[in-house]
Design a protein around this motif. Structure first.
Motif, PDB file in Angstrom:
ATOM      1  N   LEU A  81       0.857  -1.181   0.000  1.00  0.00           N
ATOM      2  CA  LEU A  81       0.000   0.000   0.000  1.00  0.00           C
ATOM      3  C   LEU A  81       0.894   1.233   0.000  1.00  0.00           C
ATOM      4  O   LEU A  81       1.582   1.519   0.974  1.00  0.00           O
ATOM      5  N   PHE A  82       0.877   1.952  -1.117  1.00  0.00           N
ATOM      6  CA  PHE A  82       1.751   3.107  -1.296  1.00  0.00           C
ATOM      7  C   PHE A  82       0.968   4.406  -1.154  1.00  0.00           C
ATOM      8  O   PHE A  82      -0.094   4.571  -1.765  1.00  0.00           O
ATOM      9  N   GLU A  83       1.511   5.324  -0.391  1.00  0.00           N
ATOM     10  CA  GLU A  83       0.957   6.671  -0.354  1.00  0.00           C
ATOM     11  C   GLU A  83       1.328   7.387  -1.650  1.00  0.00           C
ATOM     12  O   GLU A  83       2.448   7.254  -2.143  1.00  0.00           O
ATOM     13  N   ILE A  84       0.390   8.109  -2.236  1.00  0.00           N
ATOM     14  CA  ILE A  84       0.676   8.879  -3.448  1.00  0.00           C
ATOM     15  C   ILE A  84       1.082  10.279  -3.021  1.00  0.00           C
ATOM     16  O   ILE A  84       0.315  11.005  -2.390  1.00  0.00           O
ATOM     17  N   LEU A  85       2.309  10.650  -3.339  1.00  0.00           N
ATOM     18  CA  LEU A  85       2.854  11.942  -2.928  1.00  0.00           C
ATOM     19  C   LEU A  85       2.258  13.076  -3.760  1.00  0.00           C
ATOM     20  O   LEU A  85       1.632  12.846  -4.803  1.00  0.00           O
ATOM     21  N   LYS A  86       2.477  14.288  -3.313  1.00  0.00           N
ATOM     22  CA  LYS A  86       1.910  15.447  -3.998  1.00  0.00           C
ATOM     23  C   LYS A  86       2.434  15.596  -5.424  1.00  0.00           C
ATOM     24  O   LYS A  86       1.765  16.162  -6.282  1.00  0.00           O
ATOM     25  N   ASN A  87       3.661  15.086  -5.684  1.00  0.00           N
ATOM     26  CA  ASN A  87       4.201  15.163  -7.037  1.00  0.00           C
ATOM     27  C   ASN A  87       3.723  14.021  -7.927  1.00  0.00           C
ATOM     28  O   ASN A  87       4.145  13.887  -9.078  1.00  0.00           O
ATOM     29  N   GLY A  88       2.838  13.179  -7.375  1.00  0.00           N
ATOM     30  CA  GLY A  88       2.284  12.076  -8.155  1.00  0.00           C
ATOM     31  C   GLY A  88       3.068  10.786  -8.054  1.00  0.00           C
ATOM     32  O   GLY A  88       2.600   9.733  -8.500  1.00  0.00           O
ATOM     33  N   HIS A  89       4.257  10.835  -7.473  1.00  0.00           N
ATOM     34  CA  HIS A  89       5.070   9.634  -7.307  1.00  0.00           C
ATOM     35  C   HIS A  89       4.574   8.822  -6.120  1.00  0.00           C
ATOM     36  O   HIS A  89       3.820   9.322  -5.273  1.00  0.00           O
ATOM     37  N   LEU A  90       5.026   7.572  -6.051  1.00  0.00           N
ATOM     38  CA  LEU A  90       4.632   6.713  -4.941  1.00  0.00           C
ATOM     39  C   LEU A  90       5.618   6.857  -3.792  1.00  0.00           C
ATOM     40  O   LEU A  90       6.837   6.907  -3.996  1.00  0.00           O
ATOM     41  N   GLY A  91       5.079   6.905  -2.578  1.00  0.00           N
ATOM     42  CA  GLY A  91       5.918   6.939  -1.389  1.00  0.00           C
ATOM     43  C   GLY A  91       6.295   5.526  -0.970  1.00  0.00           C
ATOM     44  O   GLY A  91       6.248   4.582  -1.760  1.00  0.00           O
TER      45      GLY A  91
END
Length: 208
Positions: A81-91
Motif C-alpha cells: 500500500l503506497f501513499e501517493i505523494l503530492k508530485n504524483g510519485h509513490l511513497g
C-alpha cells in the motif's frame, strides 16, 4: 481535576487535527477478486474524501520483480500500500513495519502455509491480516485456495480469493504498521504422495 480533564480533551482534539492534516480521510472500500496463476496482478486506488487519488494498493505473486516502480514481491503472494505523494510519485509501502525498513518482505507477504497450512489461523500471520496505519484499518483476507490442475501442481496452477477492506480508523496516527510480538513462518512446504499439502512451520518470538 476538571482542568486536567479539559487539558486532555484539548490535547486529544489537537492530536486528531494534526493527524487529519497529515493523513487524508479515505473513501472506505471493499474489493473482492479471484486470483489465478495465469493472472496474479491486483491493484486499485484509494481516494480521499475530496475524490483525489491518495493511495495505491498493489498485489503480485512472488515471481514479480520491478525495483523501479513497485519494488520486488516475494513469497507466494504479497500486497503493498503506497501513499501517493503530492508530485504524483509513490511513497514508501506503509504496510511495512517502520520507515527504516529496506526489505520488500513485510507482514503483507503470504506463504501457502498462511492460507491452507500450519500458519492459517495465526492471529498476525494467518490467512487474514489486519494493519493499522495512517488513520486506516486495512484488512487482507486470502482464502479458498484451490489447485486448477491437480494437487501435485498447486504451486504452479491455482486459484484463490482475495478480500480487501479498508476503512478510516481515526485513533491510528502511526505512519507505518509496526511490529508484531511473534511471527509464524514456513520452513518447508510441499505435497505428499497422497496429494495432501504438508508443511513445517515455526513461531519466531520478537523482542518487544
Amino acid at each position: 481535576m476538571k482542568k486536567h480533564l479539559m487539558f486532555c480533551f484539548i490535547f486529544s482534539l489537537s492530536g486528531s487535527n494534526k493527524a487529519e492534516e497529515i493523513y487524508p480521510k479515505i473513501v472506505p472500500i471493499h474489493k473482492r477478486v479471484t486470483i489465478t496463476s495465469d493472472k496474479t496482478a491486483f491493484e486499485f486506488y484509494l481516494s480521499s474524501k475530496e475524490r483525489e487519488k491518495a493511495y495505491e494498493f498493489v498485489c503480485r505473486d512472488g515471481e514479480y520483480y520491478d525495483e523501479e516502480y513497485f519494488g520486488n514481491f516475494s513469497g507466494f503472494y504479497q500486497c503493498k500500500l503506497f501513499e501517493i505523494l503530492k508530485n504524483g510519485h509513490l511513497g514508501t509501502d506503509v504496510l511495512g513495519p517502520d520507515g527504516n525498513w529496506r526489505s520488500s518482505v513485510t507482514r503483507a507477504r503470504f506463504d501457502m502455509s498462511s492460507i491452507i497450512g500450519g500458519c492459517k489461523n495465526h492471529q498476525e500471520y494467518g490467512h487474514e491480516r489486519i494493519f493499522l496505519t495512517q488513520w486506516m484499518k486495512v484488512n487482507i483476507n486470502i482464502h479458498d485456495l484451490k489447485p486448477t490442475d491437480g494437487m501435485a501442481k498447486i504451486f504452479e496452477k491455482y486459484s484463490f480469493i482475495v478480500d480487501v477492506d479498508i476503512i478510516n480508523h481515526p485513533s491510528v496516527q502511526s505512519e507505518f504498521s509496526g511490529y508484531e510480538k511473534e511471527e509464524c513462518t514456513a520452513e518447508y512446504e510441499g505435497v505428499d504422495k497422497n496429494g495432501n499439502f504438508t508443511d513445517k512451520v515455526k513461531i519466531i518470538k520478537h523482542k518487544e
